[in-house]
Write an enzyme that holds these catalytic residues in place. Structure first.
Site: not given
Lengths: 596, 596
Positions: B295, B439-441, B446
């Site tokens: 992240r 992406y990546e959450g 977040q």
């Protein structure tokens, strides 16, 4: 596959219930559009948008236009769709009835514009540019020009374009190099290069009427020496029978971020034959008259793309099962709850919804005032309407496209990673929406127009056309307890806006860069308050309807809910914006240009 | 043609002068990177980014990847560039030295990441995903797995991927359907479909090591039954000599908004042979360990694209002649002044600049703490470092990509209509930057991670890792008159942040949806204050340098100017954000889901 359904109920709410256009039935223009006509036009327009234009939206995005051997080919289906569209009489919807237009009010044209832009912005522009060119010819053409060009353009037989930008100048048109040499027959020979000409060439109509800004040699320097010309792509005889090609041709088309289905052309003028439209050296004057309508139209594009992004985000949020509601499982029989249960997804959807409905009301209010600025018989009332339109046009253009772009992105965000994939459509709305912040004068230019030109004009008179109705509304509802939850936040935001005006006026008087430094934040603040004003008015209408009894209780309750959201989550921006505006220019201007 | 020059001076300022990493020279990891090594690596890295990757950025955007007969071909030049890149040892820069990595600190890897992402995000991802997969293998692999895979992956001979998402689940991985059946030889037979696999297939390396989340039948339901597996694209013998293809193949590649040069694959697993990585049913645990680094890496992408957008906007603003300065003609010999004279253009450039430098400092601070969380010998200090990283990772990911995207757009806006044209590059930066919010959450996830997981953890202990240093800084400088212009706005913003924390804590205790409703606005507020804290610290360093005497007076003066801009124009956002956070959930949740 993306969906689109025209927001007809909300349009009727705005036109009939909020703005009550029926009360102007005694005025010209308005008298052409009684309630039943308005509703019928909107309904037919919705069908056209949903059934003819929308199915071609992704096709246009994927294929784009092609340029080969000097000719532009539009995406599959565009040509046939345009034939249907023009046969329906949609190009000349708000056109002058004396010359074959339908003579309907502008507010109806802009409502239609929202639908066509939602459905297919790239397509709409072929028609929209034609409408714009017609407006200029109607306002400045000779009788002969009007009766020759307008019927052919309102019918869509011929389309139109606007040619302003050159490679080295866009905002600063005084640097223009395109020349127009007077000829013995009264025509002009035009040479030069124009860029960014939307709908500049295509295969959907047999002729294109270019309106071209150029300089007549020997005229005044800079912007004061610019004139406007009518330059057809193909020559014709007095009956309109087409002959030889004129000396204008597309040199290339641009590869762009979006609106791929619209051909953005480089147009080369090589001794093209043209005719003066309006007066010599008064080209900018001719342009400015139609700019209010054009900028209102671009503002609608921001709303349109936010609306379609919203609709598809809602669909996905109700459909996508992911995680469980924090307040307890909502759909135990399913593997997960639909994501619309999550507060942060709600925040995104409500942000879009409150913007869309607020912006729809705001733009319609401005459009109705544009009609009033022509139709009003009482000169004072007419002037007020014109003042309002003149003042807020840059706000409509900049605010609605800025927030519209943000909302198109919010809709995309609701889909997570799927929003990034082309087939879902969301990324197209973002990419298409982006142009509206850039063309027809960048949004920074709009903000400067608001702060530097509109506000100081006539000793600040224009401001009154907005401030008076807001102030009156606040006063009128000051003791209305039911309205307090809407009126108080509005009053707070409005007070901040007035503080900003006072600061800009005082500081700008001493140093105009102080006003320029705050322009964009001020413009945002103005737009935020303007939509807040519309929301307070809509809440009042909704309360009245509910009090009177209605079988659409949900519709009006939802208006109140959305109004509350706007007051709670959008209006607070006015506080930080005021701080930014009043922080002045020093922190912006201190850095040496070479140090950036 | 777009330009890119790595911001080396600013990186050195952050690493050496602001964070003073030299003081950690006695610790492992840090001891591998004395000042001269850091500078040499950055300089070499800049060359790679500028000379090898950047020239392929537009090529990658225009060509994209192609998929034919089950095979992915990367854009022209990517394969050769990757060969050069891996020969330079860049893939294993921060990799474990025991297994062939270079053993350098993460903060150096993230600085390199900024440069490579600015130069060519789509390309960087092939390497970045490999680094991520290595981190998981290094943390959870057996000795045998580590010594077999890591050297081949650090060298870039083989690349890696992460396989989480399936068509029906992304955020909510508990719904996963991919199965891993245990086999007699200790391996697993893996079947299922994974989507959105970045760098999932390509022609740049002879093998790809997929890390795949899947469920072992009979295990716990939902997310607690997910395990992580190593699944190579091609089988190999114990020496790494390649043999037959494994049962995994790309089914298609996605057509996306951007990062066109990176192949986003659908991967079909059909009885593919795989080996457990880490413990049975503890796949998410294995993922979470590497998530902080991943992240942080995605956060850098937001900064990277804002930086390159800024550089090209500055170039254009100094070059484009349009209009005259409001404070009097600046370049009388030219047809117009460069647009950088205009306050509103300055506002745009300063917004980007203050974000870039602030975010660079913030992300570097977090990266150094990530290294400290591993290297610190004092357990208390180590825990504080880990707490800080754990707490602010979602802020780095969401804030830096949200504002990074906004800034990429602002840079595009500086070019007016030209910003919309592909050849100028600006629209690519916007389109590429957009993915980092998704992406990546997603960034909404977040924000929920911050508010719902990180803040309440250990009775709020993590918060102290951020609040203490900010509070200490404010206290220490309370009587410093020179610092007042920076400390006062910071203290104001910080007080608002604390108010928000108190509100969220109190309300969230009663109703967790109250916290969720404020999550995104709170996250934005946190990020705004965090960058403000970095700016105050940077101002302090700059003042000290100027007081001590320096031959780089301009550099430090410009830091102060930019710090002032941030305080005047960015910190005020905390006021409206506080109002939004504390407005609560009611206006979000009131509308019936079916009414949207």
């Amino acid at each position: 596959m993306p969906v689109y359904e025209a927001p007809l109920r909300d349009m009727r709410f705005v036109i009939h219930e909020l703005l009550e256009v029926d009360k102007y039935q005694n005025l010209p223009i308005f008298s052409e559009a009684p309630a039943d006509i308005i509703d019928a036009v909107l309904e037919e327009g919705a069908k056209v948008a949903q059934e003819i234009l929308f199915p071609l939206n992704q096709v246009g995005h994927e294929e784009g236009c092609t340029f080969k051997d000097g000719e532009v080919t539009t995406p599959t289906g565009f040509k046939e769709a345009f034939a249907e569209y023009r046969e329906g009489g949609w190009v000349g919807l708000a056109g002058n009835a004396e010359y074959g237009g339908q003579g309907l009010p502008v507010f109806l044209g802009t409502a239609m514009g929202e639908m066509t832009c939602s459905a297919n912005l790239a397509f709409e522009m072929y028609s929209g540019l034609t409408t714009g060119a017609c407006a200029a010819i109607d306002a400045h053409g000779t009788e002969e020009q009007k009766s020759f060009y307008l019927p052919r353009m309102y019918s869509g037989e011929w389309t139109g374009t606007m040619n302003l930008t050159e490679p080295h100048c866009g905002t600063d048109l005084g640097q223009m190099r395109t020349k127009a040499e007077p000829q013995d027959d009264g025509s002009y020979s035009i040479s030069g290069t124009k860029i960014f000409i939307s709908a500049g060439d295509h295969d959907m109509a047999e002729n294109i009427i270019h309106l071209v800004l150029a300089k007549i040699p020997g005229g005044p320097k800079g912007i004061k020496g610019v004139s406007l010309f009518i330059v057809p792509k193909v020559h014709s005889d007095s009956e309109g029978n087409l002959g030889e090609r004129n000396g204008v041709s597309a040199g290339s088309i641009e590869h762009k971020m979006g609106i791929n289905g619209n051909a953005t052309c480089v147009l080369n003028y090589d001794n093209a034959k043209g005719w003066l439209l309006g007066r010599e050296h008064k080209g900018m004057e001719a342009m400015f008259v139609m700019m209010n309508a054009a900028r209102l139209g671009v503002g609608m594009q921001g709303l349109a793309l936010s609306e379609i992004s919203y609709q598809n985000a809602v669909l996905y949020a109700n459909d996508r099962l992911q995680g469980r509601s924090l307040s307890g499982v909502k759909e135990p029989e399913k593997a997960a709850d639909p994501i619309i249960v999550h507060p942060d997804v709600r925040r995104m959807l409500m942000t879009m919804r409150s913007f869309n409905e607020g912006a729809r009301a705001f733009t319609a209010w401005v459009a109705v005032n544009l009609d009033l600025s022509r139709a009003e018989q009482n000169e004072e009332a007419r002037q007020v309407a014109e003042d309002l339109v003149t003042l807020v046009t840059p706000v409509v253009k900049a605010h609605v496209t800025d927030v519209g772009f943000e909302c198109a992105n919010i809709g995309q965000q609701c889909l997570g990673g799927h929003g990034y994939i082309r087939e879902h459509g969301m990324e197209q709305y973002v990419r298409d929406a982006r142009i509206a912040q850039l063309y027809e004068g960048t949004n920074g230019i709009q903000a400067l127009d608001l702060v530097g030109r509109k506000m100081p004009a006539h000793m600040g008179r224009l401001l009154r056309a907005f401030f008076h109705p807001v102030d009156n509304f606040i006063q009128e509802n000051a003791d209305n307890k039911e309205m307090a939850e809407f009126v108080m936040p509005l009053a707070k935001g409005f007070a901040r806006l007035q503080q900003a005006v006072a600061w800009l006026g005082e500081q700008g008087m001493k140093d105009v860069e102080q006003a320029a430094a705050g322009a964009t934040d001020f413009q945002r603040m103005f737009g935020t308050v303007a939509l807040g004003f519309m929301w307070a008015r809509m809440a009042k209408v909704a309360q009245a309807k509910l009090a009177a009894g209605t079988d659409e209780v949900d519709f009006y309750e939802n208006k109140l809910i959305t109004a509350r959201f706007y007051m709670a989550r959008m209006m607070p921006d006015t506080s930080s914006l005021l701080a930014k505006v009043t922080s002045g220019k020093d922190t912006l201007m201190a850095l040496d240009a070479a140090a950036f």
